[in-house]
Design a protein around this motif. Sequence first.
Motif, short mmCIF file in Angstrom:
data_model
loop_
_atom_site.label_atom_id
_atom_site.label_comp_id
_atom_site.label_asym_id
_atom_site.label_seq_id
_atom_site.Cartn_x
_atom_site.Cartn_y
_atom_site.Cartn_z
N ALA A 360 0.83 -1.20 0.00
CA ALA A 360 0.00 0.00 0.00
C ALA A 360 0.86 1.25 0.00
CB ALA A 360 -0.92 0.00 1.23
N ASP A 361 0.27 2.34 -0.46
CA ASP A 361 0.83 3.69 -0.45
C ASP A 361 1.69 3.94 -1.69
OD1 ASP A 361 -0.30 4.05 2.16
OD2 ASP A 361 1.46 3.08 3.01
N PRO A 362 1.72 5.20 -2.15
CA PRO A 362 2.47 5.53 -3.37
C PRO A 362 3.94 5.13 -3.29
CG PRO A 362 1.02 7.34 -2.76
CD PRO A 362 0.96 6.35 -1.63
N GLY A 363 4.41 4.48 -4.36
CA GLY A 363 5.81 4.07 -4.46
C GLY A 363 6.13 2.73 -3.83
N SER A 364 5.19 2.11 -3.15
CA SER A 364 5.44 0.81 -2.52
C SER A 364 5.34 -0.29 -3.57
CB SER A 364 4.41 0.54 -1.41
OG SER A 364 4.47 1.54 -0.42
N THR A 365 6.33 -1.18 -3.62
CA THR A 365 6.37 -2.20 -4.67
C THR A 365 6.80 -3.55 -4.11
OG1 THR A 365 8.68 -1.74 -5.26
CG2 THR A 365 6.98 -0.51 -6.43
N GLY A 395 -0.01 1.07 -4.11
CA GLY A 395 0.87 -0.09 -4.12
C GLY A 395 0.97 -0.72 -5.50
N THR A 396 2.12 -1.37 -5.76
CA THR A 396 2.34 -2.07 -7.03
C THR A 396 2.91 -3.45 -6.76
OG1 THR A 396 2.73 -0.02 -8.26
CG2 THR A 396 3.61 -2.04 -9.22
N VAL A 397 2.31 -4.46 -7.39
CA VAL A 397 2.82 -5.83 -7.34
C VAL A 397 3.06 -6.29 -8.77
CG1 VAL A 397 2.35 -8.23 -6.72
CG2 VAL A 397 1.72 -6.39 -5.15
N VAL A 398 4.29 -6.75 -9.04
CA VAL A 398 4.66 -7.25 -10.36
C VAL A 398 5.11 -8.70 -10.19
CG1 VAL A 398 6.21 -7.00 -12.33
CG2 VAL A 398 5.34 -4.96 -11.16
N VAL A 399 4.42 -9.61 -10.88
CA VAL A 399 4.76 -11.03 -10.85
C VAL A 399 5.21 -11.40 -12.25
CG1 VAL A 399 3.97 -13.37 -10.35
CG2 VAL A 399 3.06 -11.43 -9.03
N LYS A 400 6.51 -11.68 -12.41
CA LYS A 400 7.05 -11.90 -13.75
C LYS A 400 6.52 -13.19 -14.38
CE LYS A 400 9.63 -8.22 -13.76
NZ LYS A 400 11.09 -8.26 -13.82
N GLN A 401 6.14 -14.15 -13.54
CA GLN A 401 5.55 -15.38 -14.05
C GLN A 401 4.09 -15.45 -13.62
OE1 GLN A 401 8.04 -18.85 -13.44
NE2 GLN A 401 9.92 -17.69 -13.79
N HIS A 414 -7.45 -3.58 -4.62
CA HIS A 414 -8.34 -2.52 -4.13
C HIS A 414 -7.76 -1.14 -4.42
CE1 HIS A 414 -10.43 -5.38 -1.02
NE2 HIS A 414 -10.71 -5.68 -2.28
N GLY A 415 -6.85 -1.06 -5.37
CA GLY A 415 -6.18 0.17 -5.76
C GLY A 415 -4.77 -0.17 -6.18
N GLY A 416 -4.03 0.79 -6.67
CA GLY A 416 -2.67 0.52 -7.09
C GLY A 416 -2.64 -0.27 -8.38
N THR A 417 -1.62 -1.13 -8.53
CA THR A 417 -1.39 -1.83 -9.79
C THR A 417 -0.98 -3.27 -9.53
OG1 THR A 417 -0.67 0.21 -10.87
CG2 THR A 417 -0.01 -1.85 -11.92
N LEU A 418 -1.55 -4.20 -10.32
CA LEU A 418 -1.15 -5.60 -10.32
C LEU A 418 -0.80 -5.99 -11.74
CD1 LEU A 418 -0.82 -8.47 -9.17
CD2 LEU A 418 -3.29 -8.79 -9.52
N GLY A 437 -8.09 -0.01 -9.04
CA GLY A 437 -6.71 -0.22 -9.40
C GLY A 437 -6.54 -0.75 -10.81
N THR A 438 -5.29 -0.72 -11.28
CA THR A 438 -4.96 -1.13 -12.65
C THR A 438 -4.50 -2.59 -12.65
OG1 THR A 438 -4.31 1.12 -13.24
CG2 THR A 438 -3.46 -0.67 -14.61
N PHE A 439 -5.07 -3.37 -13.60
CA PHE A 439 -4.77 -4.80 -13.70
C PHE A 439 -4.20 -5.07 -15.08
CE2 PHE A 439 -6.71 -9.29 -14.02
CZ PHE A 439 -5.55 -9.87 -13.53
N MET A 440 -2.98 -5.64 -15.09
CA MET A 440 -2.31 -6.00 -16.34
C MET A 440 -2.00 -7.48 -16.29
SD MET A 440 0.24 -2.68 -16.71
CE MET A 440 0.73 -2.69 -15.00
N VAL A 441 -2.57 -8.25 -17.22
CA VAL A 441 -2.40 -9.70 -17.21
C VAL A 441 -2.40 -10.19 -18.65
CG1 VAL A 441 -4.87 -10.24 -17.06
CG2 VAL A 441 -3.18 -11.84 -16.12
N HIS A 442 -1.67 -11.27 -18.90
CA HIS A 442 -1.66 -11.89 -20.22
C HIS A 442 -2.71 -13.00 -20.31
CE1 HIS A 442 -0.57 -13.72 -23.91
NE2 HIS A 442 0.21 -14.66 -23.41
#
Length: 577
Positions: A360-365, A395-401, A414-418, A437-442
């Motif tokens: 959570a919070d801006p810049g948290s990854t 908040g931002t969560v990036v899962v490469k796989q 609930h906000g941020g980016t996945l 929040g923003t959702f990016m998935v293949h």
Amino acid sequence: MVVLDYIAPGDGDFNDPANFNPPDIPTASDFVRFSVGMGIPYTVTFPGNLPIESLAAYTTSQLRVRVDTVTFSGSRRVDRGPATYAVVSGTTTEADRGIIIGELSGDTAVLNVSPASPSGLGLVAFRGVAATIGDAANSTGTLNVSTGAFIVTGSDFNAITLIVGNQGTGTLSITNGAELNVPGFNSRVTLGNHATGVGTATVSGVGSIWINNNELWVGGSGAGTLIIQDGGRLRCSSSAGSSNIIGALPGGSGTATVTGPGSTWTYSNELVVGNGGDGALAIVDGGTVINNVAGSTEIGRGGNGTATVTGPGSTWNTNGSLNVGSTATGTCEVLNGGSLTSGSAVIRGLNAGSGHVLVADPGSTWTVSNGPLTIGLPESGFSTGPTSLTIAPGGTVVVKQKIILNTNGLLQLHGGTLSADEIGPNVFQGQFDWTAGTFMVHLFFKSLTNQGGKLAPQLVNGGADIDGTYTQLPGAELEIQVGGSTWATQYAFVGIEGPAVLDGLLRLTLINGFVPTAAQTFTVLGSSSIQGSFSNVANGQRLMTTDGLGSFVVNYEPEDEEGRHHVVLTEFLLGVL
């Protein structure tokens, strides 16, 4: 063995026989005690040799500091060199080891290892095989090292090399560029050993370092506290495959804090936060924790564990796997601009245990860089407890796989980016709750409901494929990036196996300086059927790009020869509507 008691009424030289009873210069066969107990601090000087001579080396068999505040210092004369002091007893048992500071109940003992004035000289090495600070119940021991190196050399699988807070209260401070070195292959350092023991170790200041070559327990059966601050460093490794444990044994507790820019804890062996006792790790205000090999990190293995990364510049990088929760509660939080990077990751609960991660919070990854993220992992013979990953605003969560949502697993956006390559594929027994929040998935291997966020297919993965229904509710968005004329690699596409139920907004974003022509066509969505429409554009109407450069005609096309329906952009026109 001769017992020599320091009896001088104040400052004195270590090699002056008049300062001891019986009068003698201490040697490797002598047991030396500082227990005058008059409450007046004093300094014991270890005189150095002339620069052209060999290093001055002092030895005793054992050392006890009981009710004194004593400073060990070097030559005051600037024409002299530094010295070393070695306590040579090889005993590693708790009762009779070489160095004990705060030995008996009621002792209040302080030993400072400090440079002399005006020379700045001190003990370049103060060493022993085993040491205890705060030994007996109701004793207090303190060791402050602000010059040279305190070296504890023992290597005994059945004994603890360095104890801070055995049954009493112990405090160890490494400051002013000094060093603590525990090099033994089978060594262990424990802060808070027995149930009544309270141990604190602090490494503070630029250049101050603790090198620990095997096992570190912050909180054995007692209470342990570790603080790395103001640019201090701790480096842990183990050729024996041992662990760093915060909260090691039932009834014990441990807290470790790494705080301030330049403050760093590096470990190459396993780290457990909450093993049998409760443990807490805090990385704050620009502190850094690094696992530079493939050692695993576990939070809440058998005792409750909490790890927090908070504040801009606060960083936790672990090349190995990260496991949050097991038979106890594991909690990990990345807040206020903190950064966590891990290899593969598992969030789970077994029996009464649970696992929870909050970003959570801006810049948290949180970046899961190597391997899947599994939320909810059953194990034979155990029931499954609740597990969750929550991404809150900023908040931002990036899962490469891929992300695997298993039994009792809850993924909350609930906000941020996945961003993830896949969610699924074969096991999808958990729940994805997407409210904002923003959702990016293949690849998404289940029906997807966008309650109020933004679906943003990425070109690097060829767009987004949804193995089910896509439902977009009022207040939700679909963002389509257009950066060229090639389907799914230069412009985004959403492929939906089932129906598309549309509402909310369609956003069209030009990227990479691309300007479409009126003749170009862009198929941006395909599904088995289309129900409804985007609230900001009806069939055949124009929709402006987000930069205001121009507009497309949006067409909701009927069923084609393959039974598919599409949303197609045509007739790009420069200028405002």
